[in-house]
Design an enzyme around this catalytic site. Structure first.
Site, PDB file in Angstrom:
ATOM      1  N   GLU A   1     -13.170 -28.480   0.266  1.00  0.00           N
ATOM      2  CA  GLU A   1     -13.748 -27.893   1.476  1.00  0.00           C
ATOM      3  C   GLU A   1     -15.225 -28.218   1.688  1.00  0.00           C
ATOM      4  OE1 GLU A   1     -12.387 -26.185   3.950  1.00  0.00           O
ATOM      5  OE2 GLU A   1     -10.385 -26.357   3.117  1.00  0.00           O
TER       6      GLU A   1
ATOM      7  N   SER B   1       7.072  35.639  -8.136  1.00  0.00           N
ATOM      8  CA  SER B   1       6.530  36.452  -9.232  1.00  0.00           C
ATOM      9  C   SER B   1       5.550  35.696 -10.124  1.00  0.00           C
ATOM     10  CB  SER B   1       7.683  36.979 -10.095  1.00  0.00           C
ATOM     11  OG  SER B   1       8.522  37.838  -9.346  1.00  0.00           O
TER      12      SER B   1
END
Length: 691
Positions: A89, A344
């Site tokens: 590149e 409970s």
């Protein structure tokens, strides 16, 4: 002198003007650079990634715009890939300042000869600028890229530019960045790429949609071959390896990302950090998810289940299962954070506070007898009463009346204040307007699984409550100090009572099993069988389980003991397999106790008054003689009666002091009596006229 000045003006004045213009231009460029910086912040918009305690992936999420994008770290990328990328590149990447004049001249010459753009001259820096600010491919856009590239080079090092490019580079669809591409296409980190994989990832950003291997394999294969040929020509790859890579297969589909602890990970991802290291243990999480899913699969009424596993000492959440599966009914809801009735499960905290106050001890005798508390008349779950029982037995068998008696002595709002101070966001019933009643003992308030886990971890940690830790740094350095719920002695006594509860059906008592954990556990069932709970601690871990329907529909017969406790026991078994060295001792109830009542007598309560005449529902005939009337009578209560008829005070007979009522007409009336303590009774009667 004049001649010298003339010479200076004629020779140096133009130079000064040029210098001044150059300085002005440089100043303008510098000002423009400061006023219009490149948008580097776009490289910070990353996919949130949540890790477990060891750095293993739990879950990743797309960015706000739906992209998969992770930060690239050159230390975690194969160096040969970076070298080959630069060679293809931008081979003079490390030499130029963002723009490669040699490549630009070459591209311009080729364009003049061909009459069109024949090759590009974009550097990696210029490509990065284009990724930050996408524009149509025009000459003007190219000029902007040049300027932006110079700006980027002035701000970032070459390493930082490469990392930014490899974070933003497109790889097809919503995949951006080399890490996301490597994971989704190959199922591996970019530090372990093959020659063929590297070549494909170098080729893809040049035309990501046209070369997608999962959609256009022929184009992808040809592009990869071209890159391999370039690498071989530059001596970066031998011809033999290039040929081998050319024949390698292409990825046909994307690889799925790991998905564990979905609900917890989603919540952590919303905090905004790109990477969050949680307290969750991936191994425990996977096994817990499997256990919860298997348990819920046996339920045929649309129910799901959820579970939390907490390391007691650090409060680190080691597993969080928000539902039995995302495909289960309501499975997307995080039920660990849903407000539900606790049944409970708050009873142990009532007993611990009563132990602290010296009101009772585990061996204190307490009555389990019918009683009305200002109109509230609770019953036991089995609708039976057991007479006189010891406090420890009452808690062990979850009897309702003793718990309500204790809460009546302690005060419901006091219990609520203690639990809230410990971090539990109790939700009072809407009708209570923020005031808690005695029904709090039996689930008359809303809590979350997270609240309950924090409370039970406090019970396990000598009565000291702290928030749960969801992130690794929170477990390593707690931000909040512990809150003292009750004394360590009271916590140990309650835990010992819970650990001595009857064994579950089909499960041998822990005392008879060599390796079984002795779990201090409490179950709970909310009104209408909407919520089944089990919460407990043992061996350094606290576990909470909830089973029910996400929509809150009743499940008749599904109690906490039947529907939730077996799953909790299975989770503890799983924990011991993973951590067999964990201690399992639970304190026993000692014989010597702090001073406490040997017997908790029921407080003397004046009965509410009772209307003797007229009885509720009676029909009366009014006398024709207006001097006559009805004498109102009551019994019980505190005396000092005041009478009202349809809201109006009744007259008092002067001689006897009795209330006398003379109906004025036929119709329906409400009679109310109020005693000196403010308790009342009422009767509705009908008056008829004779004839």
């Amino acid at each position: 002198m004049k001649t010298a000045r003339r010479l200076f003006r004629s020779h140096f004045a133009p130079v000064m003007r040029i210098a001044a213009a150059a300085l002005a231009l440089l100043g303008a460029v510098a000002a423009a650079d400061l006023l219009f910086p490149p948008p580097l912040h776009k490289g910070e918009a990353l996919s949130p990634l949540v890790l477990d305690r060891e750095g293993r992936w739990l879950q990743a999420f797309t960015t706000a715009d739906g992209r998969w994008r992770f930060r690239a770290d050159l230390d975690a990328v194969d160096p040969s890939f970076v070298e080959r990328l630069i060679a293809v590149e931008d081979k003079r990447f490390h030499a130029h300042w963002g723009v490669d004049p040699i490549a630009l001249a070459r591209a311009s010459g080729e364009a003049l000869r061909a009459g069109r753009i024949a090759s590009g001259a974009s550097t990696i820096t210029m490509q990065t600028a284009r990724l930050l600010e996408p524009r149509p491919r025009t000459v003007g856009a190219k000029l902007v890229e040049v300027i932006r590239a110079l700006q980027i080079e002035r701000r970032l090092t070459k390493r930082e530019i490469l990392e930014l490019y490899l974070t933003l580079a497109p790889y097809g669809g919503n995949i951006e960045g080399v890490r996301a591409a490597s994971l989704l296409y190959f199922g591996k980190e970019p530090a372990h790429l093959t020659d063929a994989e590297q070549a494909l990832l170098i080729a893809l950003p040049q035309a990501p949609e046209a070369r997608r291997p999962d959609r256009r394999p022929d184009s992808a294969r040809a592009a990869r071959a071209a890159i391999l040929e370039k690498l071989a020509a530059q001596g970066l790859l031998s011809p033999a390896r290039a040929e081998e890579a050319r024949l390698a297969s292409l990825p046909e589909t994307r690889r799925p990302f790991p998905r564990a602890a979905w609900h917890a990970a989603a919540a952590l991802a919303k905090e905004g950090a790109p990477v969050v290291r949680s307290t969750i243990d991936l191994v425990l999480q996977r096994e817990a998810e499997a256990l919860v899913a298997a348990w819920a699969a046996g339920l045929d009424d649309g129910a799901t289940a959820a579970a939390l596993i907490v390391e007691t000492e650090t409060r680190a959440v080691r597993a969080a299962v928000g539902s039995s599966g995302l495909d289960a009914p309501g499975g997307w809801i995080d039920l660990t954070a849903a407000v539900r009735s606790p049944g409970s499960t708050l009873k142990p905290f009532i007993y611990a506070l009563a132990f602290d106050d010296g009101l009772i001890g585990p061996h204190t005798v307490i009555e389990d007898m019918p009683q009305s508390f200002d109109g509230y008349a609770p019953e036991n779950f089995d609708r039976r009463f057991h007479g006189e029982v010891r406090a420890g037995e009452a808690l062990k068998h979850s009897l309702n009346l003793p718990a309500v008696r204790l809460l009546d002595r302690l005060g419901a709002n006091r219990l609520a204040a203690v639990l809230r101070a410990a971090g539990a966001a109790l939700a009072a019933p809407e009708s209570a307007e923020g005031d808690f009643g005695l029904a709090l003992a039996l689930g008359g308030a809303g809590v979350t699984m997270r609240d309950l886990a924090a409370l039970y971890a406090g019970l396990a940690d000598e009565g000291r409550a702290r928030p749960l830790a969801w992130k690794a740094e929170e477990a390593e350095a707690p931000a909040a100090p512990a809150y003292r719920l009750f004394s360590a002695q009271s916590a140990a006594r309650v835990s010992a009572v819970l650990a001595d509860a009857p064994a579950l059906e089909g499960r041998a008592p822990a005392a008879l099993t060599v390796r079984a954990p002795k779990i201090a556990m409490k179950t709970g069932t909310s009104y209408g069988y909407r919520d089944a709970w089990a919460a407990g601690h043992a061996g350094g871990y606290t576990v909470v389980v909830w089973v029910g329907r996400a929509d809150g529909a009743p499940r008749p017969g599904a109690t906490g003991r039947k529907a939730a406790a077996p799953l909790l026991a299975a989770l503890f078994d799983m924990i011991w397999r993973a951590d067999p060295a964990a201690a399992r001792a639970v304190p026993e109830i000692g014989e010597s106790e702090s001073p406490a009542l040997a017997r908790l007598a029921a407080p003397r309560r004046e009965r509410a008054p009772e209307i003797v005449f007229p009885r509720d529902g009676a029909e009366l005939f009014a006398a024709t003689d207006e001097a006559r009337g009805f004498s109102l009578a009551a019994r019980g209560g505190a005396g000092g009666y005041r009478w009202y008829v349809s809201g109006e005070p009744a007259a008092t007979e002067p001689t006897s002091g009795r209330a006398l009522w003379r109906p004025r007409a036929a119709g329906f009336y409400e009679i109310v009596v109020v005693d000196g303590a403010g308790r009342s009774a009422r009767a509705k009667v009908r008056v008829l006229t004779e004839g």
